[in-house]
Each structure stands twice: as structure tokens, then as C-alpha cells.
Scaffold this motif. Sequence first.
Motif, PDB file in Angstrom:
ATOM      1  N   CYS A 216     -55.656  27.412  34.900  1.00 55.54           N
ATOM      2  CA  CYS A 216     -56.161  26.150  34.376  1.00 55.54           C
ATOM      3  C   CYS A 216     -56.578  25.149  35.448  1.00 55.54           C
ATOM      4  O   CYS A 216     -57.663  24.596  35.396  1.00 55.54           O
ATOM      5  CB  CYS A 216     -55.120  25.511  33.460  1.00 55.54           C
ATOM      6  SG  CYS A 216     -54.898  26.484  31.984  1.00 55.54           S
ATOM      7  N   GLU A 217     -55.691  24.940  36.426  1.00 56.36           N
ATOM      8  CA  GLU A 217     -55.994  23.911  37.426  1.00 56.36           C
ATOM      9  C   GLU A 217     -57.251  24.230  38.224  1.00 56.36           C
ATOM     10  O   GLU A 217     -58.164  23.420  38.311  1.00 56.36           O
ATOM     11  CB  GLU A 217     -54.784  23.670  38.346  1.00 56.36           C
ATOM     12  CG  GLU A 217     -53.842  22.605  37.813  1.00 56.36           C
ATOM     13  CD  GLU A 217     -54.555  21.451  37.128  1.00 56.36           C
ATOM     14  OE1 GLU A 217     -55.332  20.758  37.813  1.00 56.36           O
ATOM     15  OE2 GLU A 217     -54.355  21.237  35.909  1.00 56.36           O
ATOM     16  N   PRO A 218     -57.291  25.427  38.840  1.00 63.57           N
ATOM     17  CA  PRO A 218     -58.511  25.764  39.592  1.00 63.57           C
ATOM     18  C   PRO A 218     -59.768  25.688  38.716  1.00 63.57           C
ATOM     19  O   PRO A 218     -60.806  25.203  39.175  1.00 63.57           O
ATOM     20  CB  PRO A 218     -58.289  27.213  40.032  1.00 63.57           C
ATOM     21  CG  PRO A 218     -56.830  27.446  39.932  1.00 63.57           C
ATOM     22  CD  PRO A 218     -56.286  26.501  38.928  1.00 63.57           C
TER      23      PRO A 218
ATOM     24  N   GLN B  56     -55.952  22.149  26.891  1.00 66.43           N
ATOM     25  CA  GLN B  56     -56.325  21.672  28.218  1.00 66.43           C
ATOM     26  C   GLN B  56     -57.617  20.868  28.222  1.00 66.43           C
ATOM     27  O   GLN B  56     -58.071  20.426  29.265  1.00 66.43           O
ATOM     28  CB  GLN B  56     -56.485  22.867  29.159  1.00 66.43           C
ATOM     29  CG  GLN B  56     -55.217  23.663  29.365  1.00 66.43           C
ATOM     30  CD  GLN B  56     -54.277  22.998  30.354  1.00 66.43           C
ATOM     31  OE1 GLN B  56     -54.718  22.267  31.237  1.00 66.43           O
ATOM     32  NE2 GLN B  56     -52.986  23.248  30.218  1.00 66.43           N
TER      33      GLN B  56
ATOM     34  N   ARG C  96     -60.323  23.754  36.175  1.00 67.21           N
ATOM     35  CA  ARG C  96     -60.695  22.367  35.946  1.00 67.21           C
ATOM     36  C   ARG C  96     -61.470  21.832  37.142  1.00 67.21           C
ATOM     37  O   ARG C  96     -62.475  21.155  37.005  1.00 67.21           O
ATOM     38  CB  ARG C  96     -59.444  21.523  35.709  1.00 67.21           C
ATOM     39  CG  ARG C  96     -59.729  20.239  34.950  1.00 67.21           C
ATOM     40  CD  ARG C  96     -58.525  19.345  34.861  1.00 67.21           C
ATOM     41  NE  ARG C  96     -57.305  20.056  34.479  1.00 67.21           N
ATOM     42  CZ  ARG C  96     -57.011  20.411  33.230  1.00 67.21           C
ATOM     43  NH1 ARG C  96     -57.857  20.127  32.266  1.00 67.21           N
ATOM     44  NH2 ARG C  96     -55.907  21.049  32.953  1.00 67.21           N
ATOM     45  N   LYS C  97     -60.982  22.189  38.342  1.00 62.72           N
ATOM     46  CA  LYS C  97     -61.662  21.731  39.559  1.00 62.72           C
ATOM     47  C   LYS C  97     -63.077  22.297  39.615  1.00 62.72           C
ATOM     48  O   LYS C  97     -64.030  21.601  39.934  1.00 62.72           O
ATOM     49  CB  LYS C  97     -60.877  22.189  40.790  1.00 62.72           C
ATOM     50  CG  LYS C  97     -59.976  21.110  41.343  1.00 62.72           C
ATOM     51  CD  LYS C  97     -59.339  21.596  42.640  1.00 62.72           C
ATOM     52  CE  LYS C  97     -57.962  20.994  42.782  1.00 62.72           C
ATOM     53  NZ  LYS C  97     -57.067  21.832  43.591  1.00 62.72           N
TER      54      LYS C  97
ATOM     55  N   GLU D  54     -52.101  30.692  32.762  1.00 64.85           N
ATOM     56  CA  GLU D  54     -51.549  29.354  33.039  1.00 64.85           C
ATOM     57  C   GLU D  54     -51.934  28.886  34.438  1.00 64.85           C
ATOM     58  O   GLU D  54     -52.245  27.722  34.650  1.00 64.85           O
ATOM     59  CB  GLU D  54     -50.025  29.381  32.924  1.00 64.85           C
ATOM     60  CG  GLU D  54     -49.553  29.625  31.510  1.00 64.85           C
ATOM     61  CD  GLU D  54     -48.117  30.100  31.482  1.00 64.85           C
ATOM     62  OE1 GLU D  54     -47.356  29.715  32.395  1.00 64.85           O
ATOM     63  OE2 GLU D  54     -47.782  30.878  30.560  1.00 64.85           O
ATOM     64  N   TYR D  55     -51.925  29.828  35.373  1.00 66.42           N
ATOM     65  CA  TYR D  55     -52.263  29.454  36.745  1.00 66.42           C
ATOM     66  C   TYR D  55     -53.750  29.172  36.898  1.00 66.42           C
ATOM     67  O   TYR D  55     -54.200  28.593  37.865  1.00 66.42           O
ATOM     68  CB  TYR D  55     -51.857  30.564  37.717  1.00 66.42           C
ATOM     69  CG  TYR D  55     -50.385  30.839  37.709  1.00 66.42           C
ATOM     70  CD1 TYR D  55     -49.518  30.055  38.499  1.00 66.42           C
ATOM     71  CD2 TYR D  55     -49.844  31.844  36.937  1.00 66.42           C
ATOM     72  CE1 TYR D  55     -48.158  30.291  38.487  1.00 66.42           C
ATOM     73  CE2 TYR D  55     -48.488  32.089  36.918  1.00 66.42           C
ATOM     74  CZ  TYR D  55     -47.641  31.309  37.696  1.00 66.42           C
ATOM     75  OH  TYR D  55     -46.302  31.540  37.684  1.00 66.42           O
TER      76      TYR D  55
ATOM     77  N   VAL E  56     -56.038  31.226  43.817  1.00 62.08           N
ATOM     78  CA  VAL E  56     -55.948  29.774  43.914  1.00 62.08           C
ATOM     79  C   VAL E  56     -56.481  29.308  45.260  1.00 62.08           C
ATOM     80  O   VAL E  56     -57.209  28.321  45.359  1.00 62.08           O
ATOM     81  CB  VAL E  56     -54.496  29.315  43.695  1.00 62.08           C
ATOM     82  CG1 VAL E  56     -54.374  27.818  43.894  1.00 62.08           C
ATOM     83  CG2 VAL E  56     -54.044  29.703  42.295  1.00 62.08           C
TER      84      VAL E  56
ATOM     85  N   CYS F 212     -60.241  29.491  45.458  1.00 59.13           N
ATOM     86  CA  CYS F 212     -60.927  28.445  44.710  1.00 59.13           C
ATOM     87  C   CYS F 212     -61.143  27.193  45.559  1.00 59.13           C
ATOM     88  O   CYS F 212     -61.860  26.283  45.166  1.00 59.13           O
ATOM     89  CB  CYS F 212     -60.153  28.074  43.449  1.00 59.13           C
ATOM     90  SG  CYS F 212     -60.336  29.293  42.167  1.00 59.13           S
ATOM     91  N   GLU F 213     -60.459  27.117  46.686  1.00 58.93           N
ATOM     92  CA  GLU F 213     -60.610  25.967  47.576  1.00 58.93           C
ATOM     93  C   GLU F 213     -61.517  26.298  48.748  1.00 58.93           C
ATOM     94  O   GLU F 213     -61.750  25.453  49.615  1.00 58.93           O
ATOM     95  CB  GLU F 213     -59.238  25.549  48.135  1.00 58.93           C
ATOM     96  CG  GLU F 213     -58.181  25.333  47.072  1.00 58.93           C
ATOM     97  CD  GLU F 213     -58.256  23.935  46.505  1.00 58.93           C
ATOM     98  OE1 GLU F 213     -58.926  23.097  47.111  1.00 58.93           O
ATOM     99  OE2 GLU F 213     -57.659  23.700  45.433  1.00 58.93           O
TER     100      GLU F 213
END
Lengths: 417, 913
Positions: free
Chosen positions: B123-125, B159, B127-128, B120-121, B92, B95-96
Motif C-alpha cells: 500500500c505505502e509504496p 486505502q 501510494r507514493k 499490506e506492504y 520497497v 520503489c525509492e
Amino acid sequence: MIHSLFVINSSGDVFMEKHWKAVIPRSVCDYFFEAQNKASSMDDVPPVIETPHHYLISIYRCNIFFVAVCKSEVPPLFVIEFLHRVVDTFRDYFNDCSETIIKENYVVVYELLDEMLDNGFPLATESNILKELIKPPNILRTVVNSVTGKSNVSETLPTGQLSNVPWRRSGVKYTNNEAYFDVIEEVDAIIDTSGGMVSAEIHGYIDCVVKLTGMPDLTMSFMNPRMFDDTSFHPCVRFKRWEAEKILSFIPPDGSFRLMSYLIGSQNAVAIPVYARHNLYFSPAGHGKLDLTLGPKQTMGRQLENVKVEIPMPKVVLNCTLTSSQGKYAFDPVSKVLNWDVGKIDPQKLPNIRGTINIQNGATAPESNPTLNVSFTITQMAVSGLKVSRLDLYGEKYKPFKGVKYITKAGRFQIRM
Amino acid sequence: MTDSKYFTTTKKGEIFELKSELNSDKKEKKREAVKKVIASMTVGKDVSALFPDVANCMQTDNLELKKLVYLYLMNYAKSQPDMAIMAVNTFVKDCEDPNPLIRALAVRTMGCIRVDKITEYLCEPLRKCLKDDDPYVRKTAAVSVAKLHDINAALVEEQGFLDSLKDLLSDSNPMVVANAVAALSEINEASATGRPLIEMNAPTINKLLTALNECTEWGQVFILDSLSNYTPKDEREAQSICERITPRLAHANAAVVLSAVKVLMKYMEMMGQDAEFVVSLSKKLAPPLVTLLSSEPEVQYVALRNINLIIQKRPDILKHEMKVFFVKYNDPIYVKLEKLDIMIRLASQNNIAQVLSELKEYATEVDVDFVRKSVRAIGRCAIKVEQSAERCVSTLLDLIQTKVNYVVQEAIVVIKDIFRKYPNKYESIIATLCENLDTLDEPEARASMIWIIGEYAERIDNADELLESFLDSFQDENTQVQLQLLTAIVKLFLKRPTDTQELVQQVLSLATQDSDNPDLRDRGFIYWRLLSTDPAAAKEVVLAEKPLISEETDLIEPTLLDELICHIASLASVYHKPPTAFVEGTGGLKRALPSRSGEEDASVMATGGASASVIPEPGSLIGDLLSMDIGGGGSTAGAGGTGNVDILGGGLDILGGTAPSAPSTNSLLGDIFGLSGTSSTTFHIPPKQVWLPAPKGKGMEISGTFSRKNGQIHMVLTFSNKAMQPMNQFAVQLNKNSFGLIPAQALNVPNIPPNQSLDISLPLNTNGPVQKMEPLTNLQVAIKNNIDVFYFACVMPIHVFFTEDGNMEKKVFLATWKDIPSANEVQFTLENIECNADGVSTKMNQNNVFTVAKRHLEGQDMVYQSMKFTNDVWALAELKIQPGNPSVTLAIKSRALDVCHSIFAIYDTILHN
């Protein structure tokens, strides 16, 4: 797409595997081994094998099998082309591709494979880009890296990868700007017993080494561009311009690459630069006689060089006792191949080889005569008559050093005896 | 220094050693240790025990170390899911990272970790990253969506990643577009519905075509493959797409070339075949295909398999390129065999001389398989090009003179075919053939030779001696040879009855008394009976004129060919089978060539819809049907075995067919047995309907109906072979159904030659597995043959389930009628009934609906009827008939309410019949 890759040596050991999705057990290779056992020689293993749950698509190069495992419907050529690209890359990085070399460079090989394919989709296969991502190993760099603690993996994104010219990196600088072009033509031919041509075609390609500063834009034109029956180009070539004007216009990749390849033959007459007078017969008594002379033909005054002859003798042949007017010959009693390294052909004194051939006791004389395989090179001539007329540079101010070289070679050149 | 040093082992144990090195403080030592771990992993050693130690090295600035650790994680996360969670944080964070290379690397690696908890973890990264500024990250993220879909398809849909992917199709960067296409098509292929995710419309196509010019070679393959799924609106659109694709033919990558050929071949179908555009496009297709043949042998092989299809569809494309298919002596065998196949297909009057001299050359090569196929090829040329037949025969004779055993045998097999094709033309060579009689040791060659002797018995003086010599070893011969010998001797006897009587008796007794083989026994008995009852008829049957053999028996059947053309460049084109036949879990991916007018398609759809409701999703049923094991294999194996003999036996095919009991190739016989459903029986049999139209059945058309005879339900079927190849190995399966119908015996269908049809009645039992269908009378059927398995659904008329003992006693009827609640009563009106109460009674009685009582009430006739189903469900009916009024009121009561509608329907049908 491609799930896994197994690299197998000729004795049937899997010495490397890479999985891009879930791990597929090695046992899947058993189907491949089965096919391998059935084939009479390594070359004869079929490239596409169906198993209950997977498809095995393989290539055989450098005495190694590269077996890709796929699970779903894929274009097989896609996989085959990719595998060949993998081997090309290995050769590019390590100058050769063999079991030992792969084993010596496991980590780089693994990194390369991971860079080339992601989830079965090719990611970066251009040698220029790969070399920016992962530096090819050399002794100096290894020493420097171990002192400075740096690695041979690049920390930045290769510049070319996403630009409009993905094949070229930006910021190229040379003190000597030079561009060399080799026009290489290979003659494939089948000649029948009486010297008549059964089929012949020319596969030509233009290989380049371009070391030019900045973003050079080159054009190349031919004296006789309409002779090609088929052409294929490096992605850098502007196809529209070729269609319209028959001029090659391109921003070249940096370094060596193949600019175009072409085919001449199906519609045009092809000159055959060599002929053979041969006489091979087997007497029922159990021996045979060979008499073979080679000579040049339609070479436009150029010399035939590096001439080699390969004759796969019938299985019953035990040995050959021959004398050659020039060059050396060797007969391998295991593979039954007779090799004659002729060298240059002097038109005044044609090379000849003659003598007796011994056959196994009691064996019947073979039904048919073998096929001669001839290889040769002719420098400074393209057998098709292709000529480059101009090469121009735009977009940069310097004057590069340019050179074009022509070579004709034998491709698959076979003479039936 | 090379990596082989990573394999040196120490005495203490490798793993232990590595563990301590991985936990070392020195960066350098750590990196070396990770390299060692990777090297072990590469050769397949299990180093999963080091998971926590390697994962600890993840937090590092060194990109190479990071990459190596990621490589390790991808391989082992699955086996250590709990540990893998530890890595999530770093992902995570990565990814930033400001460096796009690291962002991409992180999103890429996360997708490869096939652990549910981690997804599950992710998905957010993800999407970004799909919206990242850097195209490199976006293109990597696109692929990651496909990875995630593979692990958890539902999550991807929840999602909304599919929509994000579709958005990427409009991305400014061509590489991103290409990867999005690739990801979408992979997801498409994996999804069960098989419904295309990308809606192909003009704007999308335009975007793809633009990206096509700029993306990498691999991206081009993906884009071309998705374009091949699109059917242009009209000829103009097809033409303009073709124009934009044509430059791809000049690509250096063979995969791009072949995928472009696929799209062009498909779109060309939409244009007038004589149109200038099509002609010029055909010309452009030849050179790139020829060029493919100068590539590596593996590429050649795939190219040749595809060319084989292309020239069957459009023979003109390569008609002048015969020479490029000439075999080089050092071609791999798989290339040689394919080239031979294509040479025969391209053979024509113009080039036959060249082809023959090549084939003769090949016939003296070393490789036995190749030599055999070359000899066969000469025979095929003779059959294909009539003008060349003479030259072929003399070439074959030359080859026979070589006395090479397998060449001679192969030559005799093909000469037999030449005799069939050109009767009474080349018999002068029979003497030469007979000289080689003793050397023949392969069944097919022996059978062929025997056929020749039998066929030309009148011209061979010592035919009886020759055949007798075979008879000595009759018991040891292969079935094929035995059958052939039997037929040949009977032929001989019919031609020269005087001196061969003994011989024929000998062979008949050998065949009928000493053999265990039913085929042989049956054939023997038939001959015996024929000869003893009516020798003239025997002559007509045995010596009947044989149908000519077709020129191209090996052509792929047209509907299959059209489907395969849509799959050029894919595995299907290599196997010459539709993907549904071998790819696991593909749903409705069946592709069809676009037709020029579109009318044809529509009519097929219409007939399909009207006659049989085709099961909507075969994919979902396959499992169900296949899990029941397909019967009838045993009985059809015999038919397969005699397939070859059928050709030899010529006119005997018909006789062969009558030997087994149930099926009959003759519809007259069917009539006698009362199978064909005409009005000769009183039991109502609905007319046959087409259940499986020929285009859906790859040339097999099945129509059928149901009947009931002697207390047993029969499925009456007509198989029509509209394909170009014989069909055999039939078997049938019924899906679980409302009445537990299962076949009482295996489907006994022999070989059906092209353009023949066959009637058959299949008895059914009702003791099979039961599952309620909607509607009740729906029945799903799977029929298998040598080509494929086909699924269709049909509706059974309900009255076939009415049993003969359905006559209820009056008292019981009354009690039951009262007992069934009125909620279970359904009323219908039957219109236009012309017969009176008695007429209704008799008509229904014939169909096992029994009249319990009749009453006259207030000017109305009341008829009470009962019927019983095979599953012991009763139904009671009350009819109100007013004389002179064509409307009849029908009230039905049953505990199983579901049957009422079907009963009404059958009343309606029967009374109107």
C-alpha cells in the motif's frame, strides 16, 4: 483483459505459456483442441471460443496458434489486434516467427511479452520503444555482452514513451538523411467464368523507411487525393490537416513503418491488369482437359512480373500431365494443388499451359470447376493511378534524399473457371 | 548461441544443477542459471523448488537479472507465500530507486504477486508511486491498483486508492489518463454492485476526449469503451462528442475503429433520424466497416458479427456495399457463413440478381456446411424479395437437377417454405420434386416433402401411393417425419375421402397404438376423434388457412438488438447474447440505448414500479435461485421438439396446445375453469397485475395473481409473447419465502408463438423451504424460457394461506384470546364499510375467515372471527360494527405479530369488493 497466452503448434502441443495474472491451467486449451478437431483445416478454427469460465480468442499465423485466455467481457478485436502485434514484433525481432525460433529465443520472447502487457493491459507495443527496452538479439551483441557482462536489457527509460510523439525517440542522428516511400497496391478481385468482374477493390498502403536526423516534420501531398474510399493512418499523421487540406503532415517514427492504408473500390472503377482464357472440363469417362492462357490488360505498358497461378483441383484428381509454353508447373497429389510459376508475361507471346488431367478410377467427375488464384507484381505503377506530387521537410535544415516507388500486386485475385 | 541450450539436461538432475549454479559467485553464471529457470517455466515445467535460490538473486544492479527474477516471482509467489515475504524488502527499496524504470518495475511486479500477506506492504509504496513525478511510474501504478483490487477489493477501498485513481483522470499525461480509465473500468466490471465508479459528467468527458487524441491505440479503446457508458444530456452534447470521435474511424487499429463505431451508433439514437448530421455520420460509418473486411480473417469474423447487428439497426449504412460480402473461395468457413448471413440481410430488389448468381456459385462449392447454407439462403431470398421468388425457384430447380444428395434435400426444405409463402404459385414443380423422393434420407427433407404431398394432395394423382410408401417404415422414422406423415394422410383423406379410408385408418392406428411418443399419440387421437365426430369440423381445423410465414424470422428481437448495439465490439456482439447471459458475476451492467425523448423510459419505469416491485439486485439472487434446480425441463423438451412441426402443421397449433392438461391457449377455456379471476367465484381473487413488463422480460410479459381452490393455492399467470420469436422451454422457480410456497408441478407451458398469449394456473404447495421475507407476503419468482432467465417479485394476498379448517371452537377461541398477551393485539380502523355484521360474516367466510361468535353490545355488533394459516399459525379477530357508521374497528391478535398488517389489508380489500 488478457489473462494468459498459450502458443500451440499445428500438432496440438502447447510449447509456450505466459500468464499475466494468476496461472490458468493448461487444461483450458482442451476446449480449443476440441474446436481444432472439428475444423476441417487449421484456417477454419473459429477465433472466439466460449468455455464455461473463460473465453479463448485465437489467431493462426505462421502455422502457429496464439490463444489468449480472457475471463471477463473484453473487446475481442482488441485481443486479436494485440496478438497480431505480438507476431509482428517477433518477426521484427527474429526476422521470422516459427516454433523453432520462439524456442531458441525463449527468454527474449518472455521478456518481450512481459513488456508488452501488464496485468492484461498493453504497455508498450511500438516496435521503436520495445527495441530501446530490449535489444534485438544478434551475434555481435551476444559476443560483446558475454565479454563485457552487459545485458540486452536497457537500463534507462525509453525517451519516446511518454512524449507527445511516443512513436519517435529523441536524439536520432544519421550521416545520410534519407526517406523512402513505397506505394503498394493490392488488387482483390473475383472474376466470373466468362471474364466479367464480380467484385474488385484495391487495398493500398504506403510503407516508409525514414532515416532522418532530429525531429523532422514532413508533408506529403497527392496529385489526386480524393480517390480514396477509406483511409487509416499511423498515429503520427495529423488528421485535421488531412480532413481540411488532404495533405499528410507528420513527424515520422524512426525506421520503417506504415504511414497509411487506404481502400479504393466500392465507389470507383478498378482496373483489372490480367485476364485468363481458360478451358477445363472433366469427361464422365474419367479424365479431364485443361487449357489456360494468361494475358495482360490495362497495364499502361508495364510488364506483369512474378506471375503465379494456383489451382486447387477437385479431390478426385490423381495427376496432371501438362505442357507449359513457359515457366514450371507442379502438382501436389496430397493437397491437390496445381502450381504454375509463370514468371514474366510477354504480350507478344502469351503464356499457355495445356494437357490432360487424370481422375481416380470409377470416381464421378466433379460437379464444379475450381477457382484460379493468380498472383503478380507490376512495378512502377499504382493501378489506381495514385501519384505523390510533393514531399517536403520542415523543422530541420538538411536536404534529405527522397524516393517514391510504386508497386501493384495481386491481393486475393480469383478467377472462377 | 540460442536459448535452446537452456534445455540441455545433465545426469545429476536438472534442479540440483541449477541450484548450485544459482548460488554461484559469478554474476554471469547466475544470470545464465536464472535464464534456464525461466526457460523451463515457459514450457510449463515446475521449477518452484528453486524459489529461495532465485529470490536470493534479486539484490542486483543488473536490470536484466532483476527483471528475470521478478518474472519468476510473479509465477511462483502464490505457491510459496512465506518465501515471497522475503522479497518485500527489496520491492520497497526499489520503489525509492532514482531510476523511474526500476520504480515502475517494482510497483508493477508487487501487484502481480498474488499473496495476501504481501498486499499490506504494497500500500505505502503504491501510494507514493501514484503521485510519482514520472508519468511512466504513475501509469504503471494506476494499473497496479486494478491488480490489487483483484486480490483484495476491500483493501483498495479502505486505502482510498479509488479516489487516487479518479484523480489520475485529470493527469496531464494522456497515457496516465488512459491507464486510469482502463483500471477503473476493470474494477467496475469486477465490483458486485455494478455501480459505475466514475461519475461521467461534462468535465470528465472533456478530459477523456482530450486524452483520446493523444494516447496510444489501446488507451483509445479503453476511453471509447467508457464513453459508450455515458449518456449525453441532450442532442447537442451527443453531436459534439460524435464530432470529436469520428476521426477515430480512420485509425489503423481495428479495435479502435469498432469501439468508435459503438459510441457513434449509441449516440446516433439520440438524434432525429432524418437530421443532416445523422445522415452524414451514417455515410462515414460505411467505409471503415468495409476496410475491416480486408484485414486478417479473425478481424473479419468479429467485424462481420458486428456488421450483422449494425445493419439490422440501420439497414441503410451498408446497402450499397453488397459486393464486399461476396465470398472468396479460400475464406475460412467461419467467415464464409457470416458473409452469407449478411448477404441475405442486404438482399433487395436492386441487387437480387447479383446475389442469386453468387449463391448459385456457392452452392456448387466443396464445403458441405457452406453449400447447405447457401441453398437455404436462396430460399430466404425468395421469401424476402417477392419479385425474385420465381428466379429463386428456378435456381433451386437447377440445383435439384445436379442430384447432389445434400443439395437436393436442402432445396426441398426451402421450397416447402416458398410454397407456404406463395401458395398456389409454383405447384408446377411438384412433379420434379417427387422424382427425388427416394434419395431423401434426412428427416427434415423427408418431412418437408411429405408436407408438400399432403398440402397438394388433390393435384398429385398418386399422392396416396407416395404416402403409403413412407408408411411401410413408419416405426423407424424420426418423430418429425411421423407427425408430418400423420397430418399429411389426414389431409389427403379429407380431400379424397373415397379411396383413402384404409390408409388413414392404418396411420391412425400406427400413431395411437404402436407408438410410445405422447405427441404422436395425442395428435393421432385428436384426429381420430375429429374425424369420427365431425368431419366438417375436421376439415376446418386440418385444412384451415395457414398464417403466412414472416419475411424475417431470424431478425434479432428489437429490445435485445438495442441492448446488443450498446455492446458493439464486445464479446456480447460476437455471441449475439447480452453479457448477463454469459459473463460470470456481472451485476447490473445492463445497458440500454438512450432514447430521444426520454418519455418512453419514464413510462416504463412508472408501470414497472407500480405493478411489481422488481428485485433490486438480481445479481445477489442469482446464486440463490439457481442453486435450486429449475424444474419443468422434461415436459418442455417435447414442446421444443415439435416446434418445427408447428410451422408445418399450420392450423394445428391450437389443437396441439390443448393436449396437455393444464395450459390452454384459449382464454374461454380458462374462464370455464375459473382461472381468469373474474367475479364468477366467491373466493376473492385480486385482479391480475403485470409482474414482468415486456421490456424487462425481453418481450415476455407476465401478469398474474393468486387464488385458492379446493384447498390448494394457485398462481394464475398470463404469458404474453411480445417478441418476434417463439418462446418455449419454460420453467419456474420460487425463492425461499415466508410460507414455504413451491410449485406442485412443473410449469406446463408449450411453445408460445409471437404475439400470442397464454393463461395458465400453476398449483402451489406449502411444504417448501421457509425464509421470512420483508414484507411477509413478498414472493420472488424466476421464470426461465429459451431466451433468458427473468426475475421479479410479487406480493401474495395473504388470504390464500387461510385454510379451510380455520374455524375455531368458541371455548378455545376464548381461551386463546386471553392467552395471547395484549402486546400482540393490533387495532385498525376500516373505513367506508357498507355492509352490516352479517354481510361481513358471509364475505369473510367465503375467504376462509370463519365467524366464531357474534354479540350485540351497547348498540354495537361484535363479530369474533378466526383463521388458520397453512403453517398452523392462528389469528383471531374482533370486529366492532356500529350500524349506520361506515367505520369498523378491527382488532387482531396472533402469536405471530407480523401477519396482522397483512390481515388488515386483506379485510380492507375483501370488504370493499
